[in-house]
Design a protein around this motif. Structure first.
Motif: not given
Ligand code: AMP
Ligand code: MG
Length: 340
Positions: A111-113, A116, A120, A166, A168-169, A240, A252-254, A256, A280, A284, A288
């Motif tokens: 779910a967090f990757d 991406l 993105l 990236d 960013g997450g 956000e 901005h949260i995709l 995956p 963090d 994110t 997802v």
């Protein structure tokens, strides 16, 4: 009654001692702050005590250095060099943060990757040039996305051709931990580091009480307040960063799996835990996953608490927060325990 000279002297000494103790206490509790803009968000550093001014200066320098290394839009940052095909060392800033990000990818079932970015990038969230990409473009980007395209070499990381990372997450949480560690190493015992929706506390408040961290309500005011000793409170929300096109909102949260904004019914996911980086990445990831999968995940990983607002206004919170989460009055009727 007349006091002897000896008694007068003793009283004066006692008074002086009490005054010194009060002054020392005030010095230890004195609040120092530093505010600046970094990592695309307002940063506020607050620290207490005589070591704070110097420590804060160092922490600010550190956050700025991390920003330069971790930014995907700074041409010669560590992340940009990695994305350009260079190998980066595992023990450098980006290598260590990427390692933590890949670990969170494993833990959250993808779910967090952190890899991406090819998908993105199409949406323009890191450049501000927003666009809704065609399905064929997304499909092509997804073929280049995913952590399987990050290769671990003997001493670092390298990407397969076309892949891109990236952070960013996870970057703001990572920086909040680094800043808190830096403040501690420089003699501070009580501090709060805040980078956008990432709050990281160090020690208890001067005097020993818990900190109180407000969770923003996207409709104004607060969803509630979290009481925490040393730890992290991190929120990911679809309010956000987003744009609107033809009446539809894209954030901005995709997801995956689809390469499109995650539509799990979550509006905002807050994670409470020990370290900012993990919280963090996890906030994110819970965004997802959606409330149900998040409940499952959190049951298996009891080291974290969470507060989730869904699009129907239901406010879920994990039972382990107990009295440490107080929902705002306006949200109280819709608040319920997250889980079966
Ligand atoms: P946050 O505000 O911490 O939830 O992070 C959102 C940022 O993480 C986005 O701006 C992207 O840079 C990146 N991102 C978006 N979706 C994902 C995802 N599923 N996994 C990891 N990073 C993501
Ligand atoms: Mg995050």
């Amino acid at each position: 009654m007349k006091l002897s000279r000896k008694t007068c002297l003793a009283l004066a000494a006692l008074l002086a001692l009490a005054l010194c103790a009060r002054l020392e206490d005030a010095r230890r509790k004195r609040r120092h702050t530093r505010a600046f803009f970094a990592m695309d968000t307002p940063v506020a550093l607050t620290a207490y005590g005589p070591a704070a001014p110097r420590a804060l200066e160092r922490a600010e320098r550190l956050v700025r250095r991390l920003e330069r290394e971790m930014s995907v839009t700074v041409a010669d940052s560590g992340v940009s060099r990695l994305n350009a095909g260079e190998e980066i060392p595992a023990d450098g800033t980006v290598g260590r943060a990427l390692s933590a990000a890949l670990e969170m990818r494993e833990k959250t079932g993808g779910a967090f990757d952190p890899a991406l970015y090819p998908a993105l990038r199409l949406w323009g969230f890191t450049t501000g040039k927003y666009a809704v990409p065609a399905q064929a473009e997304i499909d092509a980007a997804l073929r280049l996305s995913g952590a399987a395209r990050v290769r671990k070499t003997e001493s670092g990381f390298r990407l397969n051709s076309g892949a891109a990372v990236d952070l960013g997450g996870i970057g703001k949480g990572w920086a909040s931990d680094a800043a808190a560690d830096c403040l501690r190493e420089n003699g501070v015992e009580s501090a709060v580091v805040s980078l956008g929706g990432n709050v990281r506390t160090l020690g208890p408040r001067p005097g020993g009480a818990k900190w109180r961290v407000g969770v923003r309500d996207p409709e104004g005011g607060l969803l509630g307040v979290i009481a925490i000793g040393e730890g992290a409170v991190v929120t990911s929300g679809n309010y956000e960063r987003f744009f609107e096109k033809d009446g539809e909102r894209y954030w901005h949260i995709l997801d995956p799996r689809t390469g499109k904004p995650a539509r799990s019914g979550v509006v905002s996911a807050t994670v409470i835990g020990k370290r900012g980086a993990a919280c963090d990445a996890l906030s994110t990831a819970l965004f997802v996953m959606g409330p149900e999968k998040s409940a499952d995940w959190l049951r298996k990983n009891p080291g974290y608490g969470a507060v989730i607002l869904d699009e129907n206004g239901a406010l879920y919170f994990t039972e382990n927060l107990g009295a440490d989460f107080v929902p705002d009055e306006r949200r109280r009727a819709a608040a319920r325990v997250l889980g079966p």
